[in-house]
Enzyme design. Sequence first.
Site, PDB file in Angstrom:
ATOM      1  N   ASP A  53      58.435  57.001  40.024  1.00  0.00           N
ATOM      2  CA  ASP A  53      58.307  57.498  40.887  1.00  0.00           C
ATOM      3  C   ASP A  53      58.782  56.652  42.021  1.00  0.00           C
ATOM      4  OD1 ASP A  53      55.564  56.261  40.765  1.00  0.00           O
ATOM      5  OD2 ASP A  53      55.231  57.289  42.730  1.00  0.00           O
ATOM      6  N   GLU A  94      52.631  56.255  41.337  1.00  0.00           N
ATOM      7  CA  GLU A  94      52.247  55.070  42.148  1.00  0.00           C
ATOM      8  C   GLU A  94      52.153  55.109  43.676  1.00  0.00           C
ATOM      9  OE1 GLU A  94      51.882  50.759  43.410  1.00  0.00           O
ATOM     10  OE2 GLU A  94      53.624  52.174  43.414  1.00  0.00           O
TER      11      GLU A  94
END
Length: 452
Positions: free
Chosen positions: A92, A157
Site C-alpha cells: 500500500d 501500513e
Amino acid sequence: MSPNPIAETVASLMPGARTELAELVAFKSVADFDQFPKSESEGAANWVADALRAEGFQDVALLDTPDGTQSVYGFLPGPEGAPTVLLYAHYDVQPPLDESAWVTPPFELTEREDGRWYGRGAADCKGGVLMHLLAVRALKANGGVPVNVKVIAEGSEEQGTGGLERYAEQHPELLKADTIVIGDAGNFRVGLPTATSTLRGMTLVRVQVDTLGGNLHSGQFGGAAPDALAALVRVLDSLRAEDGSTTVDGLAGDAAWDGLQYDEGQFRKDAKVIDGVELIGSGTVADRIWARPAVTVLGIDCPPVVGATPSVQAGARALISLRVPPGIDAVEATKLLVAHIESHTPWGARVQVEQIGQGQAFRANTGSPAYAAMTEAMSVAYDGQEMQYAGQGGSIPLCNTLASLYPEAEILLIGLSEPEAQIHAVNESVSPQELERLSVAEALFLQKYAVI
C-alpha cells in the site's frame, strides 16, 4: 560493486525488475477506500501473490485482516534444519497528494535524467517487495535458498489501522521466525549502507471543536460569539514552544541521540528548507528527529479561502500526529496528548478527541548474530564500506507486535527510503543502484545467516 556471483545475477535481473516495479506502481493501492477504489489494492495484492507463486513459494494466501485490507503471505522451504527468516514489505502507498505537482504521473514509473525511477511507492515500499524478490531469485540462481523464507506484504501500513498487527496476534504461528528483515527503512543517504536501529512510535488523533449551533454572520456576531476555528488554532499552537519544540504537558522532550549525527546543512538541503527559514526545536538534528517527540498537524477541516463567507465558524476539526521515541509508551503519550488538548481548549468550547491510529516505538538489538551477518553482507555489497546505524522518525507499528510475539527473534530494518527518495511527498523516487545493492546485501545476508 565488486564482482561476485550474487551481484552479477542481481545486475542481470535489474531490467526485468524495472518492468515489474512499473507494473506494481501502476496500482493505485492507497488503503483509504473513501479516496481510492478497493479494487486497486486488491490488484496489487494479487500481483504480489502471483510473483511469490512464480518463485515457488508455498501456502501463498491473501490474508483478510481486521481493518478490511489484505496482506499477502508465502512460504519458501529451505534445507532441513535451516533457520527461518521473515521478509517484510508493504504494497500500500500514500496518496499522491497534488498530482499536478508531479513532474511525471505518480502511478507511472518513469526514469528521469538523474537516473532515478519516479512513482508513488517506488521506494516506500513497492521497491521493498522487489528487493525481496531479487534476493530470492539471486540465491536460487546460485545454489539455492539456504534458509526457510517467509514473506509478508502488508496492505495498510501507511494508514496505521493495525490490520496486520491484529491478524498476527490472532495467528501467532504464521509469522514466527528466527530473524525478521523489515524492508521498509532506508540508508542514511545514497551509497551509505545503513541499518535503522530505532523507530519512533506514533499516535494519531482527530480533534473536533464546537462552539455554536451554526455559523453566524461575522459582522453581526463577531467579537462576542466564540469562533470554533480560532479556538482550534489556540489548541494547536499550545502544542509547540516558541522555538517550535513539541510541548505536550507531562511528556519528556529532552532525550539525546548518541549514534550517527545529521549535519544541519545537509538536513536543510534534504528537507528543502527555504533560505532564511529556521529549523524548529532544540538540540542536534538527530536529537529532534530520532530521540524526541514531534507533533504535526496533518490537516484542518475549515472553509477554504476561495468561496469563504464572512462567518463565525461553529465547528472546526484537525488531524494531529504525535511521534514518540523509544523509551516513551505510545499509550501513555496518547493519554497525555488528549489531556493536553482538553485542558488547552479555550472559552469552554466543546472538544472531542478520537484516537484513530497508534504504534509503539522500537529499538533493535544491534549486538545480535543477525546484525553481524548483515554487517558483513552490506560491506560486500557496498565495496567495503562499514554499515552505519541511524534512527528513523517514522514508525512501523508491526515491529513491536512482532517483537512482542517473538521475543527471541532478531529484527533488522533496511530499505530504499533514503532522503532523495522523498517518500510521502510528490515526486517520490527510488535509486535503481540502491535497489540493486540492497538486493545483493539481502541475498548475501541470507547466505551468511544460514551458517551462523
